[in-house]
Write an enzyme that holds these catalytic residues in place. Structure first.
Site, PDB file in Angstrom:
ATOM      1  NE  ARG A  10      -4.380  -1.012   0.165  1.00  0.00           N
ATOM      2  CZ  ARG A  10      -4.617  -2.051  -0.635  1.00  0.00           C
ATOM      3  NH1 ARG A  10      -3.692  -2.443  -1.503  1.00  0.00           N
ATOM      4  NH2 ARG A  10      -5.769  -2.704  -0.596  1.00  0.00           N
ATOM      5  CD  GLU A  13      -2.695   3.528  -5.037  1.00  0.00           C
ATOM      6  OE1 GLU A  13      -1.527   3.231  -4.781  1.00  0.00           O
ATOM      7  OE2 GLU A  13      -3.549   2.705  -5.379  1.00  0.00           O
ATOM      8  CG  HIS A  32      -3.055  -0.557  -6.559  1.00  0.00           C
ATOM      9  ND1 HIS A  32      -3.336   0.163  -5.430  1.00  0.00           N
ATOM     10  CD2 HIS A  32      -3.167  -1.870  -6.195  1.00  0.00           C
ATOM     11  CE1 HIS A  32      -3.623  -0.654  -4.429  1.00  0.00           C
ATOM     12  NE2 HIS A  32      -3.518  -1.900  -4.869  1.00  0.00           N
TER      13      HIS A  32
HETATM   14  C1  DGY Z   1      -5.724  -5.801  -2.763  1.00  0.00           C
HETATM   15  O1  DGY Z   1      -6.347  -6.842  -2.951  1.00  0.00           O
HETATM   16  O2  DGY Z   1      -5.567  -5.309  -1.649  1.00  0.00           O
HETATM   17  C2  DGY Z   1      -5.146  -5.134  -3.959  1.00  0.00           C
HETATM   18  O3  DGY Z   1      -4.387  -4.041  -3.593  1.00  0.00           O
HETATM   19  C3  DGY Z   1      -6.213  -4.744  -4.963  1.00  0.00           C
HETATM   20  O4  DGY Z   1      -7.325  -4.265  -4.346  1.00  0.00           O
END
Ligand code: DGY
Length: 334
Positions: free
Chosen positions: A239, A268, A286
């Protein structure tokens, strides 16, 4: 009893919503949308359940107004977009989609790691610019991956899947996690627990796969970057916010580490302008879990979680993937 109502916050493979449509009135979102907090509050106000993505921040204000809400199913394994404590306080279940994305995400970690170490996107940009007029022996030299030390911060399911793949590159694997994983898992991953500072100092390639929380905010800051080898690369697919992007841009520009591969960013989809200006960083939007099969599996699992939590159809009573700290869903309002 009237049919439950469900809000689907983004376009999510419409055919996979059939199990919900059969038992509930489903309001979908036709185009990818950036919902304001007020729009989210309005959308949740009259529904029993919601299928949401990391784009939707489900906060205390929206939750307080959602008198009928019983379950929020996040289409993602990370759930830092949900205020789980506020949901639990009023008996709203929160679920996520673990497991189905583990292997795809681990594959992508390697795509980013290899691209970063071997400067793949930088080389392609240079070639496309027309600069390649002659082959030369010392151009675009990168770091070896085989035989190097892989560091993993966060040894959950995805961290373990990344570690297992390292055997193919004959790497030494060190990891740091709040608690050590069982011996059998360490053996299967051929990985050794080390203190955080040793992880920083020993890794040639450091991959971040820990969940985002207040305690992991800026865990990779200027001091952590300074503790890494100047030849090291850093990969973040967890993240934004785990890395201090401004400190990272500075470290990359100053050559304090060799490179970074980033799939997630603070704030982001806006990317720090100094990162955009760095050549030694691979940037992706992402997409770590974005394979056809896995994105469908994530939606199918979130649908099953929501159906189970709301007690709909054959999934009623199945244990949904409740996130830690989640409540069981309250009873429907009469
Ligand atoms: C997650 O599954 O956390 C990915 O970042 C996509 O949402």
């Amino acid at each position: 009893m009237s049919r439950p109502r469900i809000w689907v916050s983004q376009p999510l493979f419409d055919d996979l919503l059939a199990p919900l449509r059969e038992h509930a009135d489903v309001v979908t979102t036709a185009d990818v949308a950036e919902h304001s907090p007020a729009q989210i509050a309005t959308a949740l106000r009259d529904v029993d359940g919601a299928l949401v993505t990391l784009n939707e921040r489900i906060d205390g204000t929206a939750i307080a107004q959602a008198q009928h809400l019983r379950a929020v199913a996040n289409v993602g394994v990370g759930y830092n977009n949900l205020d789980v404590a506020a949901l639990a306080a009023v008996g709203v279940a929160a679920t996520n989609t673990p497991d189905v994305l583990t292997e795809t995400t681990a594959d992508f970690a390697w795509a980013l790691l290899l691209a970063t170490a071997r400067r793949v996107t930088e080389a392609e940009r240079w070639l496309r610019s027309g600069a390649w007029t002659q082959w030369s022996f010392d151009r675009l030299l990168g770091a070896d991956v085989h035989g190097a030390t892989l560091g993993i911060l966060g040894m959950g399911r995805i961290g373990q899947a990344i570690a297992r793949r390292a055997a193919g590159f004959d790497m030494r694997v060190v990891y740091h996690n709040r608690s050590r994983v069982p011996d059998a898992v360490e053996a299967a991953c051929r990985a050794r627990w080390v203190p955080f500072q040793d992880l920083l100092a020993e890794a040639d390639h450091l991959v971040l796969v820990l969940p985002y929380s207040a305690s992991s905010h800026h865990v990779i800051d200027a001091a952590a970057l300074a503790a890494m080898k100047p030849t090291a690369t850093l990969v973040n697919l967890a993240r934004g916010g785990i890395v201090d992007d401004s400190a990272l841009a500075e470290a990359l520009a100053a050559g304090r580490i060799a490179g970074a591969g980033l799939d997630v960013f603070e704030g982001e989809p806006v990317v720090h302008e100094r990162l955009l200006a760095c050549d030694n960083v691979v940037l992706t939007p992402h997409i770590a879990s974005a394979s056809h099969a896995t994105r469908r599996a994530m939606v199918a699992l979130a649908v099953a979680n929501l159906a189970a939590a709301l007690g709909l159809g054959p999934r009623a009573g199945d244990p949904p993937n409740l996130v830690p700290g989640s409540a069981l869903p309250r009873l429907p309002s009469p």
